[in-house]
Scaffold this motif. Structure first.
Motif, PDB file in Angstrom:
ATOM      1  N   THR A 231       0.860  -1.174   0.000  1.00  0.00           N
ATOM      2  CA  THR A 231       0.000   0.000   0.000  1.00  0.00           C
ATOM      3  C   THR A 231       0.897   1.225   0.000  1.00  0.00           C
ATOM      4  O   THR A 231       2.108   1.121   0.158  1.00  0.00           O
ATOM      5  CB  THR A 231      -0.919   0.037   1.243  1.00  0.00           C
ATOM      6  OG1 THR A 231      -0.105   0.125   2.411  1.00  0.00           O
ATOM      7  CG2 THR A 231      -1.782  -1.202   1.319  1.00  0.00           C
TER       8      THR A 231
ATOM      9  N   CYS B  25       0.848   3.533   2.268  1.00  0.00           N
ATOM     10  CA  CYS B  25       0.825   4.114   3.607  1.00  0.00           C
ATOM     11  C   CYS B  25       2.195   4.615   4.060  1.00  0.00           C
ATOM     12  O   CYS B  25       2.269   5.529   4.870  1.00  0.00           O
ATOM     13  CB  CYS B  25       0.294   3.103   4.615  1.00  0.00           C
ATOM     14  SG  CYS B  25      -1.466   2.756   4.389  1.00  0.00           S
TER      15      CYS B  25
ATOM     16  N   CYS C  41       2.670   8.384   3.002  1.00  0.00           N
ATOM     17  CA  CYS C  41       1.559   9.299   3.229  1.00  0.00           C
ATOM     18  C   CYS C  41       1.773  10.080   4.525  1.00  0.00           C
ATOM     19  O   CYS C  41       2.342   9.569   5.492  1.00  0.00           O
ATOM     20  CB  CYS C  41       0.263   8.503   3.304  1.00  0.00           C
ATOM     21  SG  CYS C  41      -1.205   9.493   3.595  1.00  0.00           S
TER      22      CYS C  41
ATOM     23  N   ALA D 130      -0.527  10.929   6.623  1.00  0.00           N
ATOM     24  CA  ALA D 130      -1.405  10.437   7.686  1.00  0.00           C
ATOM     25  C   ALA D 130      -0.775   9.275   8.449  1.00  0.00           C
ATOM     26  O   ALA D 130      -1.138   9.011   9.588  1.00  0.00           O
ATOM     27  CB  ALA D 130      -2.740  10.008   7.098  1.00  0.00           C
ATOM     28  N   GLN D 131       0.130   8.564   7.828  1.00  0.00           N
ATOM     29  CA  GLN D 131       0.873   7.462   8.446  1.00  0.00           C
ATOM     30  C   GLN D 131      -0.023   6.476   9.196  1.00  0.00           C
ATOM     31  O   GLN D 131       0.128   6.243  10.380  1.00  0.00           O
ATOM     32  CB  GLN D 131       1.949   7.998   9.388  1.00  0.00           C
ATOM     33  CG  GLN D 131       3.094   8.686   8.700  1.00  0.00           C
ATOM     34  CD  GLN D 131       3.930   7.732   7.871  1.00  0.00           C
ATOM     35  OE1 GLN D 131       4.102   6.571   8.221  1.00  0.00           O
ATOM     36  NE2 GLN D 131       4.429   8.223   6.757  1.00  0.00           N
TER      37      GLN D 131
ATOM     38  N   ALA E   7      -3.439   6.541   9.659  1.00  0.00           N
ATOM     39  CA  ALA E   7      -4.641   7.037  10.319  1.00  0.00           C
ATOM     40  C   ALA E   7      -5.822   7.145   9.361  1.00  0.00           C
ATOM     41  O   ALA E   7      -6.770   7.853   9.636  1.00  0.00           O
ATOM     42  CB  ALA E   7      -4.358   8.396  10.950  1.00  0.00           C
ATOM     43  N   CYS E   8      -5.779   6.441   8.256  1.00  0.00           N
ATOM     44  CA  CYS E   8      -6.847   6.547   7.249  1.00  0.00           C
ATOM     45  C   CYS E   8      -7.555   5.209   7.083  1.00  0.00           C
ATOM     46  O   CYS E   8      -7.186   4.204   7.679  1.00  0.00           O
ATOM     47  CB  CYS E   8      -6.264   7.004   5.920  1.00  0.00           C
ATOM     48  SG  CYS E   8      -5.161   5.794   5.197  1.00  0.00           S
ATOM     49  N   GLY E   9      -8.552   5.199   6.236  1.00  0.00           N
ATOM     50  CA  GLY E   9      -9.322   3.986   5.992  1.00  0.00           C
ATOM     51  C   GLY E   9      -8.534   2.905   5.290  1.00  0.00           C
ATOM     52  O   GLY E   9      -8.741   1.713   5.526  1.00  0.00           O
ATOM     53  N   THR E  10      -7.610   3.287   4.424  1.00  0.00           N
ATOM     54  CA  THR E  10      -6.805   2.300   3.708  1.00  0.00           C
ATOM     55  C   THR E  10      -5.954   1.484   4.674  1.00  0.00           C
ATOM     56  O   THR E  10      -5.856   0.269   4.560  1.00  0.00           O
ATOM     57  CB  THR E  10      -5.912   2.987   2.663  1.00  0.00           C
ATOM     58  OG1 THR E  10      -6.742   3.718   1.772  1.00  0.00           O
ATOM     59  CG2 THR E  10      -5.092   1.976   1.895  1.00  0.00           C
ATOM     60  N   SER E  11      -5.350   2.152   5.645  1.00  0.00           N
ATOM     61  CA  SER E  11      -4.520   1.424   6.602  1.00  0.00           C
ATOM     62  C   SER E  11      -5.379   0.548   7.507  1.00  0.00           C
ATOM     63  O   SER E  11      -4.950  -0.529   7.930  1.00  0.00           O
ATOM     64  CB  SER E  11      -3.694   2.394   7.441  1.00  0.00           C
ATOM     65  OG  SER E  11      -4.535   3.204   8.238  1.00  0.00           O
ATOM     66  N   LEU E  12      -6.590   0.995   7.810  1.00  0.00           N
ATOM     67  CA  LEU E  12      -7.499   0.187   8.618  1.00  0.00           C
ATOM     68  C   LEU E  12      -7.866  -1.096   7.883  1.00  0.00           C
ATOM     69  O   LEU E  12      -7.875  -2.183   8.474  1.00  0.00           O
ATOM     70  CB  LEU E  12      -8.757   0.987   8.950  1.00  0.00           C
ATOM     71  CG  LEU E  12      -9.814   0.276   9.775  1.00  0.00           C
ATOM     72  CD1 LEU E  12      -9.269  -0.036  11.163  1.00  0.00           C
ATOM     73  CD2 LEU E  12     -11.064   1.121   9.874  1.00  0.00           C
TER      74      LEU E  12
END
Length: 160
Positions: free
Chosen positions: A24, A26, A29, A31-32, A34-39
């Motif tokens: 990914t 991540c 990024c 946000a490191q 903290a977003c929906g993709t990492s979740l």
């Protein structure tokens, strides 16, 4: 050429089966994580996939390689997979609605639109099946082992 690293799992004739780890974005990024993709990645985990590729570099089992696919081939395949079913769905819905427009009450018009959408989507998937069969003969849509990465061989573990 779009490239991705992988490890050769097996070879058969002119082709190699290459295991590729999914990545990914991540790491780059702000946000490191903290977003929906990492979740989603944390929930499903990082997995690998196997790709059958033309073995132009004559790689052996366990070697790290770079796979490549042309941008044009990827773009045309993406267009077919995403755009054609959408057009079939919407076109079928509009055709179904137009078939009964002005002649019946709205419940029947909505039902005709729903049936038309299902029929249009099914036709698009049928076309996509034929496109997939025809694309096997297109060299631009084949993954290719471009080169062997000079690193120690990797021990191949059984596929999960």
């Amino acid at each position: 050429m779009i490239e991705e690293a992988g490890v050769v799992v097996s070879t058969e004739g002119r082709y190699a089966l290459v295991r590729v780890e999914r990545r990914t974005v991540c790491g780059g990024c702000a946000a490191q994580g903290a977003c929906g993709t990492s979740l989603i990645e944390r929930f499903f985990g990082r997995s690998s996939t196997q790709v059958r590729a033309l073995n132009q570099a004559q790689a052996s089992v366990g070697e790290r390689v770079m796979l490549g696919i042309s941008e044009r081939g990827l773009l045309s395949a993406s267009f077919a997979v995403y755009f054609v079913p959408l057009v079939g769905l919407l076109g079928g819905a509009f055709a179904g609605e137009a078939l009964l427009a002005g002649t019946a009450e709205s419940a029947w018009t909505d039902a005709a639109a729903l049936l038309g959408a299902a029929f249009g989507f099914a036709l698009a998937l049928f076309w996509l099946r034929g496109y997939s069969a025809r694309s096997r003969n297109r060299s631009e849509q084949h993954a290719v082992v471009c080169r062997i990465e000079r690193s120690p061989p990797v021990q191949i573990l059984p596929w999960p």
